[in-house]
Write a protein that holds these residues in place. Structure first.
Motif: not given
Ligand SMILES: Cc1ncc(COP(=O)(O)O)c(C=O)c1O
Ligand SMILES: Cc1ncc(COP(=O)(O)O)c(C=O)c1O
Ligand SMILES: [Mg+2]
Ligand SMILES: [Mg+2]
Ligand SMILES: [Mg+2]
Ligand SMILES: [Mg+2]
Lengths: 355, 355
Positions: B328-350
């Motif tokens: 579960r990725a909670s992407i509330y107001n304070a979680l920046s697009i940088t954080g989301v991109n870092a997660l996407v990067d990790a998914m692609q790396e995996f």
């Protein structure tokens, strides 16, 4: 340097503020703020466990009692106590020693039959009634150990066959108590335990579950006990700061050591009030509180000037509650003898100036 | 640098942590900690007033609605809502979309008659029921706008002749709402509003005082309204940090601006979940939450390894709730697009590593 004599939320030790401030930036080297961690994380579970352990140790809480950290303040306990302990058709006994005691009575009356065994309302609550009987059929006897507003305190545990329930909001952890004498103890944290936002409840387990009442889960002690104060999201930061404050108290030597300091602080201040011809205590001497020292000036016209002088000396929070007037010096655990001496100095300086 | 995807208590802006940390040492140049000031001080009254003003402004709350900051969490509202809005002998309607909705239903049933108009329990709450009728005699209709655990969200305000009551704990302030459509809105602060320990209630005044029920004062909205959220000691620090966070939101441009960011963040993450052959979303696409993105791996054996990789990359709080599993990725107001991109990067790396 300020000395904060406010009645609550109130002074806590400077080292507690330092550590709390740091934990907001980086809690326990997690790289996260204490404000953003999950209450279900192992780090926060450790905080709750340690806070509970410290309460148990500092107050020598015996087996058979549960310790809870709840929301809603002591005022929520005014309602939860009768909802959980007063059986349908039963009766509860209350002692009326001030504003908070009478609010507790008001809430209990909404739940069931209440006998007010005695009241000192007749003298603006400046004393503790001593001759009263507790109905033998009372489900419990409720009293307020320290009357924050009126500056009186009950040092002798009442004798009662009914379980004792005590609102210790403003003197918990200031002196030794024998928890085994009580059925339930509660205290809003925001005096000697921690910041606002959390309430301590210590309850004897075998008193619970006997009213026959269906309660909303949040008002029922048992699910909170079963969940270890995590029935829902607890007030994370208030519990954390309470833990820091309890650690501080333990490092000072615990309740017995602080009690001796509190006795000296109170004596120092009352001695000056009695000696100084400009000032007079409002509570009868034998019931004077060690936590909230209420006093007035013989000549009211000087009160504003004294408050102004105190403020210049960095002494804040001294204005009395409107129900009593004059001054209230709350000298909780974290208010040092240095602070008390500074107040005494200001009283003597004022005396000199007004000779 | 960590990115905190925890579901709540959760990430808040770094600048809020900085300022809160400072206020613990010296609040507003008073020389006192925010933790030791009286809730009745003019300084704290200004904090409550500003927090209320910010809520009113950011959510465009119309006249005729009161704003409250209470203790007890959203769970206390599960009980307070029926106690205050469901008349003796009346009926309330509820929509069952997940764990929190069903807890609200359980508490309402203790108070009165409850009609559950629809439930998605049949599919582990992976969708929002859409075809249902609301009984015409319902005192109110309660729903949960965002299902924190199951990752579904209700974007269209239900059509109802009964007043709408909504638990917005996990999506308040993340997108525009029309408060005038509601009778009552509540939200535990610990997602988009602030830290744990305070609960927001927005209530239409003319709905209150009509049940014929005598309530404990602490459970009755009206005395809290009359006292401006100061019926008893409020959770001072939690309100203060909420104010800082609301100031931050306003400085970003308010709810409309953050809503656009939240749409982009959610789309970015769901696009990767859909594209990446290793991952799969658990909620039906049309009901996907913008706040809590729930997903699993097609092959469960890899889930621990992915969590470990994410942790190495500083992505924390991603483990899914046990009711859903996976992530579960909670992407509330304070979680920046940088954080989301870092997660996407990790998914692609995996994905690369496991080709
Ligand atoms: C003895 C006592 N009881 C109860 C209360 C009420 O506490 P709360 O504001 O946490 O409800 C107070 C507050 O000062 C108090 O001093
Ligand atoms: C939608 C929703 N409602 C209610 C709650 C319960 O909130 P609290 O723990 O403040 O009682 C939560 C907690 O996460 C939630 O997400
Ligand atoms: Mg009192
Ligand atoms: Mg004198
Ligand atoms: Mg849910
Ligand atoms: Mg996919």
């Amino acid at each position: 340097m300020k000395h904060n004599f406010g009645a609550g939320p109130c002074i806590l030790p400077q080292e507690v503020f330092q550590e709390a401030s740091q934990a907001i930036l980086n809690f326990n080297d997690t790289g996260l703020s204490i404000l953003e961690i999950s209450h279900r994380s192992k780090e926060f579970e450790a905080v709750v466990a340690e806070t509970e352990r410290l309460v148990r140790e500092l107050l020598a809480v015996p087996q058979g009692y549960s310790i809870l950290f709840l929301q809603g303040g002591a005022s929520m306990q005014f309602a939860m106590v009768p909802l959980n302990l007063l059986p349908e058709g039963g009766k509860a006994a209350y002692l009326d020693t001030g504003t908070w005691a009478s609010k507790a009575i008001k809430e209990a009356k909404k739940v069931g039959d209440v006998a007010v065994v005695a009241s000192s309302a007749d003298a603006n609550y400046n004393y503790i009634p001593k001759a009263y009987g507790i109905p033998v059929d009372a489900a419990y006897f409720h009293y307020t150990s320290n009357n924050t507003i009126f500056g009186t305190e009950i040092f002798e545990t009442p004798i009662s066959t009914a379980p004792l329930v005590c609102d210790m909001s403003s003197d918990i952890l200031s002196r030794k108590i024998n928890v085994a004498d009580y059925g339930l103890i509660y205290a809003g944290a925001q005096k000697n335990m921690g910041p606002a936002g959390v309430t301590l409840v210590i309850v004897k387990d075998d008193l619970l579950g006997k009213t026959g009442r269906t309660l909303p889960t949040i008002f029922d002690y048992q699910p909170h006990i079963a969940a270890g104060s995590m029935y829902n999201t607890p007030p994370v930061f208030s519990i954390y700061v309470s833990m820091l404050n309890l650690r501080w108290l333990k490092s000072k030597g615990g309740v017995e050591v602080i009690e001796q300091e509190n006795i000296i602080k109170a004596r120092t201040l009352y001695d000056e009030i009695d000696r100084n011809p400009l000032f007079r205590g409002t509570a009868v001497p034998e019931d004077r509180s060690r936590m909230n020292v209420t006093f007035v000036m013989e000549d009211k016209v000087h009160e504003d000037a004294f408050l102004a002088l105190a403020k210049e000396r960095g002494l804040v929070g001294l204005k009395g509650h409107r129900s009593v007037g004059g001054f209230r010096a709350s000298i909780y655990n974290a208010l040092s003898i240095t602070g008390v001496n500074a107040l005494v100095d200001a009283m003597q300086e004022f005396e000199e100036k007004n000779k």
